[in-house]
Design an enzyme around this catalytic site. Structure first.
Site, PDB file in Angstrom:
ATOM      1  N   ASP A  38       0.877  -1.173   0.000  1.00 50.43           N
ATOM      2  CA  ASP A  38       0.000   0.000   0.000  1.00 50.43           C
ATOM      3  C   ASP A  38       0.911   1.218   0.000  1.00 50.43           C
ATOM      4  O   ASP A  38       1.044   1.932   0.990  1.00 50.43           O
ATOM      5  CB  ASP A  38      -0.918  -0.013   1.227  1.00 50.43           C
ATOM      6  CG  ASP A  38      -1.878   1.169   1.240  1.00 50.43           C
ATOM      7  OD1 ASP A  38      -2.017   1.843   0.191  1.00 50.43           O
ATOM      8  OD2 ASP A  38      -2.471   1.450   2.298  1.00 50.43           O
ATOM      9  N   ILE A  39       1.566   1.413  -1.116  1.00 48.46           N
ATOM     10  CA  ILE A  39       2.598   2.433  -1.234  1.00 48.46           C
ATOM     11  C   ILE A  39       1.976   3.746  -1.710  1.00 48.46           C
ATOM     12  O   ILE A  39       1.493   3.850  -2.840  1.00 48.46           O
ATOM     13  CB  ILE A  39       3.712   1.988  -2.202  1.00 48.46           C
ATOM     14  CG1 ILE A  39       4.263   0.620  -1.765  1.00 48.46           C
ATOM     15  CG2 ILE A  39       4.806   3.030  -2.257  1.00 48.46           C
ATOM     16  CD1 ILE A  39       4.775   0.561  -0.343  1.00 48.46           C
ATOM     17  N   GLU A  40       2.005   4.725  -0.828  1.00 44.11           N
ATOM     18  CA  GLU A  40       1.395   6.023  -1.138  1.00 44.11           C
ATOM     19  C   GLU A  40       2.400   7.158  -0.991  1.00 44.11           C
ATOM     20  O   GLU A  40       2.037   8.320  -0.798  1.00 44.11           O
ATOM     21  CB  GLU A  40       0.174   6.243  -0.233  1.00 44.11           C
ATOM     22  CG  GLU A  40      -0.864   5.142  -0.376  1.00 44.11           C
ATOM     23  CD  GLU A  40      -2.096   5.357   0.502  1.00 44.11           C
ATOM     24  OE1 GLU A  40      -2.451   6.529   0.735  1.00 44.11           O
ATOM     25  OE2 GLU A  40      -2.687   4.357   0.943  1.00 44.11           O
ATOM     26  N   GLY A  41       3.673   6.828  -1.054  1.00 43.58           N
ATOM     27  CA  GLY A  41       4.745   7.809  -0.926  1.00 43.58           C
ATOM     28  C   GLY A  41       6.074   7.086  -0.996  1.00 43.58           C
ATOM     29  O   GLY A  41       6.153   5.911  -1.348  1.00 43.58           O
TER      30      GLY A  41
END
Length: 300
Positions: free
Chosen positions: A153-156
């Site tokens: 869940d890569i959001e940055g």
């Protein structure tokens, strides 16, 4: 007594009915839920024993990569820094005993994570294998239970080397324990951070977040969501896709899709996809209060 012709016709009819039943069964979906970010959501064991979920994703490993000491954050459930989360291994095994896959999610909306190089991605993969998957370590944060896989869940944290991480993790599957890979991209296509990783074709489950993104979420009408779903399923070489939704109006800033609208306006349009997997909910706490999964379970 029945004639041979009658018996043959009956046999053909039974075969047809059996195939039809198998077809219906194969199109049935499952429900995935994130757990770990609210101490009031109940235990992992209670979550699994509800009978509503096929996948539970532990959220989150919030710090890792770039030389940082990895940090597991399970909010109010336990403190991994003093070994307080090792008891969860019993719950993990109980879930798996019910046929539920339990994965660890990396990243989240806040945290300190970044992959500085391909070697860094290899080191993170090694750490995950030895501390959460089928490897061995003297300091496994969740005890001796072997998780089923890793969720991104890569959001940055930059856009590079997530594909390398996926490749390295998938290589461990060759050692006898299948490592399932999942991802939770935002619904605008392509995803800003994980596009290269998703294009490796290594992901088993992709739960697209159809919320907090007005151009591709439900907003009284399902057209944008369905169009986005069609783009994802036709563009990304993953095994199965899930509609990621907030489990209540309080679970996201926007994009809440009422259960009755999911059942009547969305599922009939997406379940005919051979990549349809089901529904992902954020998260167990909100689902526990709203009853969302119970409301949709029979239709997913």
């Amino acid at each position: 007594m029945a004639t041979q012709k009658t018996l043959t016709l009956l046999s053909l009819l039974l075969t047809t009915l059996t195939l039809a039943t198998l077809s219906i069964t194969s199109n049935a979906g499952g429900i995935a839920v994130y757990w770990g970010q609210n101490g009031n959501e109940g235990s992992l064991a209670d979550t699994c024993s509800s009978g509503n979920y096929n996948y539970v994703i532990l959220a989150f490993l919030t710090t890792f990569g770039n030389g940082q000491t990895p940090v597991l954050n399970l909010a109010g459930h336990c403190d991994p820094s003093n070994g307080g989360c090792t008891g969860i291994s019993t719950d993990i095994k109980a879930c798996q005993g019910q046929g539920i896959k339990v994965l660890l999610s990396l990243g989240g909306a806040s945290g300190s994570y970044n992959l500085a190089s391909a070697d860094d991605a290899q080191q993170v993969a090694d750490y995950l294998w030895n501390n959460y998957l089928g490897g061995s370590s003297s300091s496994r944060p969740l005890g001796d239970a072997t998780l089923d896989g890793i969720d991104l869940d890569i959001e940055g944290g930059g856009t590079q080397y997530w594909d390398v991480l996926a490749q390295k993790l998938s290589q461990y599957s060759q050692q006898g324990n299948k490592v399932y890979l999942s991802a939770a991209p935002q619904c605008p296509y392509p995803d800003a951070y994980m596009s290269a990783a998703l294009n490796t074709g290594l992901f088993d489950y992709v739960w697209v977040q159809f919320y907090n993104n007005p151009p591709c979420q439900y907003s009284g009408d399902a057209t944008n969501l369905i169009n986005s779903w069609n783009t994802w399923t036709s563009s990304v070489p993953a095994t199965s896709f899930y509609v990621g939704l907030p489990a209540s109006q309080d679970a996201a800033g926007s994009g809440y899709l009422p259960p009755d609208q999911l059942i009547s306006a969305v599922l009939p349009s997406i379940k005919n996809s051979d990549k349809y997997g089901g529904v992902m909910l954020w998260n167990r706490y909100y689902d526990l209060s709203s009853g969302y999964s119970s409301a949709i379970k029979g239709s997913v």
